[in-house]
Design a protein around this motif. Structure first.
Motif, PDB file in Angstrom:
ATOM      1  N   LEU A 106       8.589  13.852   3.537  1.00 41.48           N
ATOM      2  CA  LEU A 106       8.291  12.559   4.170  1.00 41.48           C
ATOM      3  C   LEU A 106       9.411  11.551   3.944  1.00 41.48           C
ATOM      4  CD1 LEU A 106       4.527  11.817   3.444  1.00 41.48           C
ATOM      5  CD2 LEU A 106       5.585  12.048   5.687  1.00 41.48           C
ATOM      6  N   GLY A 107      10.075  11.695   2.791  1.00 43.74           N
ATOM      7  CA  GLY A 107      11.151  10.753   2.457  1.00 43.74           C
ATOM      8  C   GLY A 107      10.585   9.553   1.725  1.00 43.74           C
ATOM      9  N   ARG A 108      11.489   8.825   1.145  1.00 40.38           N
ATOM     10  CA  ARG A 108      11.111   7.717   0.273  1.00 40.38           C
ATOM     11  C   ARG A 108      10.297   6.636   1.008  1.00 40.38           C
ATOM     12  NH1 ARG A 108      13.131   2.983  -1.890  1.00 40.38           N
ATOM     13  NH2 ARG A 108      13.100   3.002  -4.174  1.00 40.38           N
ATOM     14  N   ASP A 109      10.846   6.172   2.116  1.00 37.30           N
ATOM     15  CA  ASP A 109      10.215   5.036   2.791  1.00 37.30           C
ATOM     16  C   ASP A 109       8.808   5.347   3.267  1.00 37.30           C
ATOM     17  OD1 ASP A 109      12.524   3.809   2.277  1.00 37.30           O
ATOM     18  OD2 ASP A 109      13.236   3.731   4.375  1.00 37.30           O
ATOM     19  N   ARG A 110       8.681   6.533   3.912  1.00 38.11           N
ATOM     20  CA  ARG A 110       7.362   6.850   4.477  1.00 38.11           C
ATOM     21  C   ARG A 110       6.340   7.122   3.371  1.00 38.11           C
ATOM     22  NH1 ARG A 110       7.384  11.205   8.883  1.00 38.11           N
ATOM     23  NH2 ARG A 110       5.459  10.163   9.520  1.00 38.11           N
ATOM     24  N   THR A 111       6.815   7.761   2.269  1.00 39.63           N
ATOM     25  CA  THR A 111       5.876   8.028   1.170  1.00 39.63           C
ATOM     26  C   THR A 111       5.372   6.702   0.592  1.00 39.63           C
ATOM     27  OG1 THR A 111       7.127  10.010   0.625  1.00 39.63           O
ATOM     28  CG2 THR A 111       5.598   9.221  -1.051  1.00 39.63           C
ATOM     29  N   LEU A 112       6.322   5.802   0.318  1.00 38.52           N
ATOM     30  CA  LEU A 112       5.916   4.522  -0.294  1.00 38.52           C
ATOM     31  C   LEU A 112       5.008   3.739   0.652  1.00 38.52           C
ATOM     32  CD1 LEU A 112       9.255   3.514  -2.075  1.00 38.52           C
ATOM     33  CD2 LEU A 112       7.147   4.390  -3.122  1.00 38.52           C
ATOM     34  N   LYS A 113       5.363   3.802   1.936  1.00 38.54           N
ATOM     35  CA  LYS A 113       4.562   3.061   2.902  1.00 38.54           C
ATOM     36  C   LYS A 113       3.112   3.561   2.921  1.00 38.54           C
ATOM     37  CE  LYS A 113       4.860   1.341   7.508  1.00 38.54           C
ATOM     38  NZ  LYS A 113       5.197   1.733   8.826  1.00 38.54           N
ATOM     39  N   ARG A 114       2.974   4.893   2.899  1.00 33.84           N
ATOM     40  CA  ARG A 114       1.615   5.459   2.936  1.00 33.84           C
ATOM     41  C   ARG A 114       0.849   5.108   1.660  1.00 33.84           C
ATOM     42  NH1 ARG A 114       1.836  11.211   6.278  1.00 33.84           N
ATOM     43  NH2 ARG A 114       2.950  10.341   8.033  1.00 33.84           N
ATOM     44  N   ILE A 115       1.568   5.123   0.526  1.00 34.84           N
ATOM     45  CA  ILE A 115       0.877   4.764  -0.724  1.00 34.84           C
ATOM     46  C   ILE A 115       0.438   3.292  -0.659  1.00 34.84           C
ATOM     47  CG2 ILE A 115       1.174   4.460  -3.227  1.00 34.84           C
ATOM     48  CD1 ILE A 115       2.923   6.973  -3.228  1.00 34.84           C
ATOM     49  N   GLU A 116       1.316   2.460  -0.113  1.00 36.73           N
ATOM     50  CA  GLU A 116       0.977   1.026  -0.022  1.00 36.73           C
ATOM     51  C   GLU A 116      -0.224   0.804   0.897  1.00 36.73           C
ATOM     52  OE1 GLU A 116       4.814  -0.469   1.122  1.00 36.73           O
ATOM     53  OE2 GLU A 116       5.617   0.140  -0.833  1.00 36.73           O
ATOM     54  N   GLN A 117      -0.227   1.518   2.033  1.00 32.29           N
ATOM     55  CA  GLN A 117      -1.354   1.286   2.948  1.00 32.29           C
ATOM     56  C   GLN A 117      -2.655   1.807   2.353  1.00 32.29           C
ATOM     57  OE1 GLN A 117      -0.045   3.008   6.667  1.00 32.29           O
ATOM     58  NE2 GLN A 117      -1.045   4.961   6.322  1.00 32.29           N
ATOM     59  N   CYS A 118      -2.548   2.810   1.507  1.00 28.33           N
ATOM     60  CA  CYS A 118      -3.745   3.337   0.854  1.00 28.33           C
ATOM     61  C   CYS A 118      -4.209   2.357  -0.237  1.00 28.33           C
ATOM     62  CB  CYS A 118      -3.427   4.705   0.268  1.00 28.33           C
ATOM     63  SG  CYS A 118      -4.843   5.495  -0.453  1.00 28.33           S
ATOM     64  N   LEU A 119      -3.229   1.816  -0.968  1.00 31.00           N
ATOM     65  CA  LEU A 119      -3.588   0.835  -2.009  1.00 31.00           C
ATOM     66  C   LEU A 119      -4.289  -0.375  -1.389  1.00 31.00           C
ATOM     67  CD1 LEU A 119      -0.397   0.987  -4.283  1.00 31.00           C
ATOM     68  CD2 LEU A 119      -2.753   1.626  -4.936  1.00 31.00           C
ATOM     69  N   ALA A 120      -3.848  -0.702  -0.173  1.00 28.50           N
ATOM     70  CA  ALA A 120      -4.463  -1.839   0.516  1.00 28.50           C
ATOM     71  C   ALA A 120      -5.952  -1.570   0.759  1.00 28.50           C
ATOM     72  CB  ALA A 120      -3.739  -2.115   1.825  1.00 28.50           C
ATOM     73  N   LEU A 121      -6.277  -0.308   1.011  1.00 28.27           N
ATOM     74  CA  LEU A 121      -7.700   0.043   1.204  1.00 28.27           C
ATOM     75  C   LEU A 121      -8.477  -0.236  -0.071  1.00 28.27           C
ATOM     76  CD1 LEU A 121      -7.554   3.558   2.937  1.00 28.27           C
ATOM     77  CD2 LEU A 121      -8.077   1.357   3.997  1.00 28.27           C
ATOM     78  N   GLY A 122      -7.802   0.034  -1.213  1.00 23.70           N
ATOM     79  CA  GLY A 122      -8.434  -0.190  -2.515  1.00 23.70           C
ATOM     80  C   GLY A 122      -8.712  -1.658  -2.736  1.00 23.70           C
ATOM     81  N   SER A 123      -7.717  -2.499  -2.385  1.00 21.59           N
ATOM     82  CA  SER A 123      -7.950  -3.922  -2.644  1.00 21.59           C
ATOM     83  C   SER A 123      -9.012  -4.474  -1.698  1.00 21.59           C
ATOM     84  CB  SER A 123      -6.643  -4.721  -2.578  1.00 21.59           C
ATOM     85  OG  SER A 123      -5.848  -4.264  -1.534  1.00 21.59           O
ATOM     86  N   LYS A 124      -9.075  -3.871  -0.469  1.00 22.84           N
ATOM     87  CA  LYS A 124     -10.117  -4.317   0.471  1.00 22.84           C
ATOM     88  C   LYS A 124     -11.503  -3.982  -0.077  1.00 22.84           C
ATOM     89  CE  LYS A 124      -7.949  -3.667   4.752  1.00 22.84           C
ATOM     90  NZ  LYS A 124      -7.796  -2.554   5.675  1.00 22.84           N
ATOM     91  N   ALA A 125     -11.527  -2.795  -0.709  1.00 29.09           N
ATOM     92  CA  ALA A 125     -12.820  -2.319  -1.216  1.00 29.09           C
ATOM     93  C   ALA A 125     -13.320  -3.170  -2.373  1.00 29.09           C
ATOM     94  CB  ALA A 125     -12.698  -0.864  -1.657  1.00 29.09           C
ATOM     95  N   ASN A 126     -12.368  -3.774  -3.127  1.00 28.49           N
ATOM     96  CA  ASN A 126     -12.784  -4.526  -4.324  1.00 28.49           C
ATOM     97  C   ASN A 126     -13.270  -5.934  -3.997  1.00 28.49           C
ATOM     98  OD1 ASN A 126     -12.311  -2.469  -6.083  1.00 28.49           O
ATOM     99  ND2 ASN A 126     -10.130  -2.943  -6.224  1.00 28.49           N
TER     100      ASN A 126
END
Ligand code: GLU
Length: 545
Positions: free
Chosen positions: A525-545
């Motif tokens: 995936l490469g650095r940028d896409r991996t980090l981006k996907r992790i960030e968008q997933c983390l955003a789901l976590g903060s939405k959930a909290n």
């Protein structure tokens, strides 16, 4: 004297997709010709105007090309374009008194058949003795007529080289058959004889359903002074339960699932009919009679109404196997063993080896079982033994019939990488499904709620993912090896098992709990896409909290 060159042929009727039985016939005829350095011709038997379609022909050619069963005639022979040739011969036979017009309607023939049945005898059609006046009467009232061949009444027989026995028809059972239909087209029986003779066919291999038709063909050959090819009728292909394998199996599955659907949702046949926009009468008739089949478009609406996906139906057509990601090499090997073997217990053969080893003597007499588990095992082995370069070609050909797959956007170099990454895969479909996460846009990742719940919301998943993100942003050498090293260091430091860290990353980059090796996936995936996907997933976590 030099041996006569072998000329074999495949002569499908383009009424639907090429099925396994047809493909096996084509393969055996092709192997016979290639083994002997002879010729293999393809002829389209489209004299049944109501059932033949141009689309089926196109599909058929595509399937044969995919299988690599190339034909030697530069121009395809379409029987529908040859009516003047057949008619000239038919007119000659009529003029010679060896064929004649017959005027019975379908109802009249049915009555004759029923009468015979009542008297417990088989109905045999022989030339009716019509007076000139009767004929004039029929003609002037414009009655439709067919042309029948006046089969010379005698015993007929031929030797079937596959069954290794004489097939016979005693004089008493011989009957005059139709050679030109009321619509002016020749029948299959007539056209097949003329075309086999005209193209110099020496060997005819075909399905068992033609065993007795061959008697008709021989009678015509004798009348027309044509040479008689060698005939072999191939063993039936059966499902593991002993039933004949065929298109019917798909219909059977749709019927079973419709019944389950009605039971589960307490619906009547009328309600099912309404849900799919078909007439109740039609659906009742079909559901209660296992001999009835839905046509292609009816099947599609029923499947949609009951939520039965195409992928749940058993594969019968070559196209289905290609679409499901079977490789042509393994598929051909598997097909070749449906009724043939090279002797001994040898099973795995390349196409070249099949050509080298094929012989009519190796074709068995008893029916062949279609064992799907064996096909899958063949496919897995074939994929494992094929060089990545070649598999890229196979994958392209698979993608051509799976236009919805995101892998269609991948470069050849990327396809090569995923093939190496997923070595051991069983089908190209499996490869496709487990790697499509690389080829869809980051924003299109669908996060499976169950995976989020289980992996991220529990066991500090989101927190661990956040920590990992902090580490990954500092990784300069974005290689699988380096990523593995850094993540392992993190695990040691936090006293965590690798799975506790890898799974949250996996869900973040793929949306699910399954993906190829996590480190290779991140590298791909490469650095940028991996980090981006992790960030968008983390955003789901903060939405959930
Ligand atoms: N058109 C025939 C079929 O599809 C061909 C039979 C034959 O090979 O003669 O069954």
């Amino acid at each position: 004297m030099a041996e006569k060159q072998i000329i074999a042929r495949f002569a499908p009727s383009p009424t639907g997709y090429l099925h396994v039985g047809g493909a096996r016939t084509a393969l055996f005829s092709w192997l016979l010709a290639r083994h002997a350095g002879g010729k293999f011709f393809l002829r389209i038997e489209d004299t049944d105007l109501a059932r033949s379609t141009e689309q089926a022909t196109v599909q058929l050619l595509d399937d044969l090309r995919w299988l690599g069963l190339h034909w030697d005639n530069a121009e395809l022979i379409y029987q529908s374009k040859r009516t003047p040739i057949y008619n000239a011969i038919i007119e000659r036979l009529i003029a010679e008194g060896r064929a004649y017009k017959a005027y019975e309607t379908r109802e009249e023939l049915d009555t004759l058949r029923k009468e015979a049945e009542k008297q417990k005898r088989t109905f045999i059609y022989r030339r009716p003795q019509l007076t000139e006046e009767q004929i004039r009467g029929f003609e002037s009232e414009g009655r439709p007529s067919v042309v029948r061949f006046a089969v010379p009444v005698k015993d007929y027989s031929y030797r079937d080289v596959v069954l290794d026995k004489e097939v016979t028809m005693p004089a008493g059972q011989v009957q005059d058959f139709v050679i030109r239909k009321a619509d002016g087209m020749p029948t299959y029986h007539f056209a097949v004889v003329v075309d086999d003779a005209e193209t110099g066919i020496t060997h005819v291999l075909r399905g068992q359903e033609h065993l007795l038709n061959t008697i008709n063909h021989i009678a015509l050959q004798q009348a027309l002074g044509y040479p008689q090819p060698i005939y072999g009728h191939l063993p039936v292909i059966e499902n593991p339960d002993g039933s004949k394998m065929g298109k019917r199996d798909r219909d059977k599955m749709v019927r079973q699932r419709s019944q389950t659907w009605m039971k589960t949702f307490r619906k009547s046949v009328d309600e099912l009919a309404a849900a799919c926009g078909l007439s109740s009468a039609r659906l009742v008739e079909w559901i209660n009679d296992s001999k009835k089949q839905l046509d292609f478009s009816e099947q599609a609406v029923v499947m949609q109404a009951i939520g039965l996906p195409e992928s749940d139906l058993p594969e019968i057509m070559v196209h289905d196997f290609r679409k499901k990601g079977y490789l042509r090499e393994g598929f051909l090997n598997f097909l070749s063993l449906l009724g043939w073997n090279p002797g001994g217990d040898r099973e795995r053969m390349s196409v070249d080896e099949l050509v080298q080893l094929f012989s009519i003597e190796g074709i068995g007499k008893s029916s062949a079982k279609f064992d799907r588990a064996k096909l899958l095992a063949f496919n897995t082995d074939t994929a494992a033994s094929m060089p990545a370069e070649k598999l890229v070609g196979s994958l392209r050909s698979y993608l051509a019939v799976n236009p919805g797959s995101p892998l269609n956007h991948a470069s050849d170099a990327d396809l090569r990488k995923i093939i190496e990454m997923k070595r051991g895969f069983r089908t190209l479909r499996e490869l496709d499904e487990t790697t499509r996460l690389f080829f869809i846009a980051d924003a299109d990742i669908q996060y499976d709620p169950a995976a989020i719940e289980k992996v991220l919301k529990k066991n500090d998943g989101f927190a661990i993912l956040g920590d990992i993100h902090g580490i990954l942003v500092d990784v300069a050498d974005w290689s699988a090896a380096e990523l593995e090293k850094r993540i392992e260091e993190f695990c040691q430091q936090k006293q965590l098992q690798l799975g506790k860290v890898a799974q949250p990353i996996r869900v973040a980059i793929s949306g699910t709990t399954v993906s190829p090796s996590i480190f290779q996936s991140m590298e791909f995936l490469g650095r940028d896409r991996t980090l981006k996907r992790i960030e968008q997933c983390l955003a789901l976590g903060s939405k959930a909290n």
